[in-house]
Design an enzyme around this catalytic site. Structure first.
Site, PDB file in Angstrom:
ATOM      1  N   SER A 287       0.868  -1.195   0.000  1.00 56.00           N
ATOM      2  CA  SER A 287       0.000   0.000   0.000  1.00 56.00           C
ATOM      3  C   SER A 287       0.892   1.228   0.000  1.00 56.00           C
ATOM      4  O   SER A 287       2.065   1.148   0.373  1.00 56.00           O
ATOM      5  CB  SER A 287      -0.857   0.029   1.260  1.00 56.00           C
ATOM      6  OG  SER A 287      -0.074   0.435   2.376  1.00 56.00           O
ATOM      7  N   ASP A 288       0.366   2.368  -0.391  1.00 59.23           N
ATOM      8  CA  ASP A 288       1.116   3.600  -0.154  1.00 59.23           C
ATOM      9  C   ASP A 288       1.090   3.872   1.357  1.00 59.23           C
ATOM     10  O   ASP A 288       0.364   3.235   2.121  1.00 59.23           O
ATOM     11  CB  ASP A 288       0.559   4.767  -0.974  1.00 59.23           C
ATOM     12  CG  ASP A 288       1.625   5.851  -1.176  1.00 59.23           C
ATOM     13  OD1 ASP A 288       2.609   5.874  -0.396  1.00 59.23           O
ATOM     14  OD2 ASP A 288       1.492   6.667  -2.101  1.00 59.23           O
ATOM     15  N   ALA A 289       1.914   4.823   1.777  1.00 55.78           N
ATOM     16  CA  ALA A 289       2.118   5.028   3.216  1.00 55.78           C
ATOM     17  C   ALA A 289       0.803   5.344   3.932  1.00 55.78           C
ATOM     18  O   ALA A 289       0.099   6.282   3.544  1.00 55.78           O
ATOM     19  CB  ALA A 289       3.115   6.154   3.434  1.00 55.78           C
ATOM     20  N   ALA A 291      -1.925   4.123   3.785  1.00 57.90           N
ATOM     21  CA  ALA A 291      -3.146   4.075   2.980  1.00 57.90           C
ATOM     22  C   ALA A 291      -4.130   3.028   3.495  1.00 57.90           C
ATOM     23  O   ALA A 291      -5.342   3.204   3.347  1.00 57.90           O
ATOM     24  CB  ALA A 291      -2.809   3.809   1.515  1.00 57.90           C
TER      25      ALA A 291
END
Ligand code: BGC
Length: 768
Positions: A287-289, A291
């Site tokens: 995942s993005d940070a 997210a």
């Protein structure tokens, strides 16, 4: 010559969606050997240890975010990966805990954003795309991979392959611009550069981001929702992702924003239906940070447990930094909401990556070698070469450039003229999180002094940094206050100094644009003007009557309408990296002939965004009749078109021909064009091939790039370049049938040196 993806294809009439899915290639980025080893160790793992592999922990102390070091979690086997850590000693210390104190001795995978180099900082990705030479990306990322591995980083959150049609979006600097064909070529090159043919102890795992549609944020505001119909996703936004996947990318990063109201990091259609089922991806999704945790913020998840459930079921293997999996996944499994066999599938590719990267055998960094690798002189030499190759000459009236090396008095002016921090652009590993860059960037001021030698008198007048409304992320972390705007008196003083220096000089080089932190993440802009006092400073200097050259350092196209009429020479250097100043001087003084081209349409004003050349034509063009399709108050055409860039020589494109006037859908129709250097110095031409489908079951873009090649030509030399037109170039995803295919219809072809090329031919596709 660069070709589009070779995805499954057929005439629209004969391929069902189901067979499309089953046609996906079942390639795996990891080896069979790694798979077997991963399966064996997985059998020994407890539920908590499995969940641990899905946790990417923040390796630094971020106030208010992660406030303790992850030692305890590592000992318990609860950390699969760590990010944001580039202190080699600390990397080794934590790895020793994993290898010696955790039950199964599974190494940690260290990830960081090695976007455009490690200590040797290469041009920003938008610049490298401007080279229209994928080998620039490949060479840079190959060196970056060696540097990163030597410094303990095994996973990079690169390439960013988001298509960006709106320059207000700050992250346009991290990608390859607006075009899916060029973007796909650059995406493949980066995967090859980092991962090579196979992962191994000197290779770095890529993470293709941000899957997907992040670049279409409403209003160009970073993180805002994207609304992208499926046809646009398929025909534009997804293409570079698919290209990277087909090139063997081992991991993908799910984006932050809502895509059509479903957050990308909880989007089953994206992460499972498209990525895994349609394309056959077998790597891992990070995942993005934060997210995963943020699925609650979107109003998509009820609470953290629901967020963990929605993310894992959608197909996110690893949770970056939010600890939502750590706190909730085991319970979801014991409650029977997530099956353990599904969890195993999510863990497996992480272990496979660790085996293929050689981490089990070589978990530690040799601290004694780090600096000698990172300071390799060949890195700097390569950087200088690639930087010069990435610059775009936008204007050169009356051959104002190249400059004479006999110049005796030069004034270098502007807030960016001597800023080492800015010339490297954003996302520099050592510059991030305040560790302090150890590179010694060459500014334009220094580069000009280096070129002219001690006999010349080179003066410098900088200027105040443009102020900003909110502090930047890094400023906030370090407690730095935003710079206040200069007072009227300060502004007048700076301008007076610049005028005085210009009056004394034979020539002025104005180095202007944006501070590096005005681009990239959370750095959207509502205007595209030259910020701060740069515009009045430039106008004042030009008013002295001295010859002026404008060197732009920026991460997005800017509103340079005034300069484009009044400054005779404009060189777009973007953020050219560590050796940027020497590379700028190489181009300004003609040691390198500029050959870069714009990877985007250059808008006149911010209000013209989104602006892209490959749009549909839905009404009469504005120069016919009075019914304009665009703006009333401004020329709706870009200031500089997609693919544009000048050279110190001239080129002629002739003799466009096709091997077939009429082709079947399975045929190869070869387009060839002759390119001649008609000037008096050697130079690089970029031959570009565009096509247009005239009619069919959907409107198609007025033009779309389907081939390009950068070639060096001696004066008077001609080369014939060939571009295949096959199903890969002609197909599109049809919004009516929801399938890929080629239509039996008529096509236009153009070849030339930008997207307004006029050399034309045509052909017909017939049913077999
Ligand atoms: C960015 C990603 C980046 C990640 C890790 C996020 O804020 O959106 O592009 O890879 O941080 O640094």
């Amino acid at each position: 010559m660069f070709r589009k993806k070779s995805s499954a294809f057929a005439l629209f009439v004969c391929l069902s969606a189901a067979s499309m899915t089953s046609a996906a290639a079942q390639s795996t980025p990891f080896t069979q050997e790694a798979k077997q080893k991963a399966e064996a160790i997985l059998k020994q793992m407890t539920l908590d240890e499995k969940v641990g592999q899905l946790n990417q922990a923040a390796g630094i102390v971020m106030p208010g975010i992660a406030n303790k070091k992850p030692d305890e979690l590592i000992t318990q086997g609860k950390v699969g990966s760590i990010l944001w850590l580039n202190d080699v000693k600390e990397i080794n210390r934590l790895q020793h805990i994993a290898m010696e104190k955790s039950r199964l001795h599974i190494p940690i995978l260290f990830g960081f954003d090695v976007i455009h180099g490690y200590r040797t900082v290469f041009p920003v990705p938008l610049a490298m795309a401007s080279s229209w030479d994928p080998s620039v990306e490949e060479q840079a990322q190959h060196l970056a991979a060696q540097d990163a591995r030597a410094a303990g980083i095994e996973w990079t959150f690169t390439p960013m392959v988001d298509i960006a049609r709106d320059a207000r979006w700050g992250r346009i600097v991290e990608g390859a611009g607006e075009d899916p064909f060029l973007g796909s070529a650059m995406a493949r090159a980066q995967v090859r550069g980092f991962q090579g043919a196979n992962l191994g102890p000197d290779r770095v795992l890529v993470c293709v981001k941000h899957f997907a549609g992040y670049g279409a944020a409403d209003g160009g505001r970073d993180y805002d929702s994207s609304y992208i119909p499926e046809e646009l996703m398929q025909n534009v936004y997804l293409l570079p992702f698919h290209a990277a996947e087909e090139a063997g990318a081992g991991s993908f990063m799910s984006a932050y924003m809502d895509l059509n109201d479903v957050p990308a990091s909880g989007n089953h259609w994206l992460l499972t239906d498209v990525l895994r089922k349609e394309w056959g991806f077998q790597g891992l999704v990070l995942s993005d940070a934060f997210a995963v945790g943020n699925l609650k913020t979107h109003g998509y998840a009820r609470d953290p447990e629901d967020a963990a459930y929605k993310a894992i079921i959608a197909g996110v293997n690893m949770d970056m930094a939010s600890l939502t999996y750590t706190h909730n996944l085991a319970k979801l499994v014991t409650d029977g909401k997530v099956s353990e066999s599904y969890l195993d599938e999510m863990v497996l590719p992480i272990l496979e990556a660790k085996y293929d990267l050689g981490l089990f055998e070589h978990p530690y960094v040799d601290e004694s070698k780090v600096d000698s690798v990172l300071n390799r002189p060949e890195g700097l030499a390569l950087e200088r070469k690639l930087a010069a190759r990435s610059m775009v000459l936008l204007r050169n009236e009356n051959n104002a450039l190249p400059l004479s090396k006999g110049l005796k008095k030069v004034a270098v002016i502007g807030p960016l003229a001597d800023s080492g921090q800015d010339i490297e652009g954003g996302w520099t590993v050592e510059g991030l999180f305040g560790n302090g860059s150890k590179s010694r960037p060459v500014t334009v001021y220094t580069g000009i002094k280096n070129k002219l030698g001690p006999a010349a008198h080179v003066t410098l007048v900088t200027g105040p940094e443009p102020s900003r409304v909110y502090p930047g992320l890094l400023d906030r972390l370090s407690g730095k206050k935003p710079t206040p705007p200069p007072t009227a008196e300060e502004t007048a003083n700076w301008i007076a100094k610049a005028k005085a220096a210009a009056a004394e000089a034979d020539l002025v080089v104005a180095v202007m644009g944006e501070m590096a932190n005005m681009s990239s993440e959370a750095a959207s802009r509502a205007t595209l003007d030259l910020p701060g006092i740069q515009e009045p400073m430039l106008e004042a200097v030009v008013a002295t009557g001295k010859p002026v050259v404008l060197v732009l350092e920026n991460g997005r196209p800017l509103d340079i309408r005034w300069a484009a009429q009044h400054v005779p020479a404009i060189l777009e250097a973007w953020y050219p990296g560590t050796q940027g100043g020497d590379a700028v001087a190489d181009v300004l003084f003609g040691d390198v002939n500029s050959g870069g081209k714009l990877p985007l349409s250059w808008p006149r004003v911010a209000g013209a965004e989104p602006l892209y050349y490959n749009h549909n034509l839905t009404h009469e063009p504005e120069d016919r009749l009075n019914f304009t399709s665009r703006y009333w108050d401004i020329n709706s055409k870009p200031l500089y078109p997609f693919g544009y860039g000048l050279s110190y020589t001239t080129f002629k494109f002739t003799n466009l021909r096709l091997s077939k006037r009429s082709m079947g859908t399975g045929d190869v129709n070869e387009a060839s064009v002759d390119v001649t250097n008609t000037g008096s110095v050697p130079g690089d031409a970029v031959a570009q091939l565009y096509i247009h489908q005239r009619h069919g079951s959907a409107s198609r873009p007025v033009r779309q790039l389907e081939g390009f090649e950068r070639v060096t030509l001696q004066p008077g030399e001609t080369k014939t370049l060939k571009f295949p037109l096959t199903k890969n170039e002609l197909q599109f995803w049809n919004p009516q049938t929801k399938q890929w295919g080629v239509e039996p219809t008529e096509f236009d072809v153009w070849a030339g040196d930008d997207s307004t090329a006029i050399l034309h031919d045509e052909f017909t596709v017939i049913k077999p």
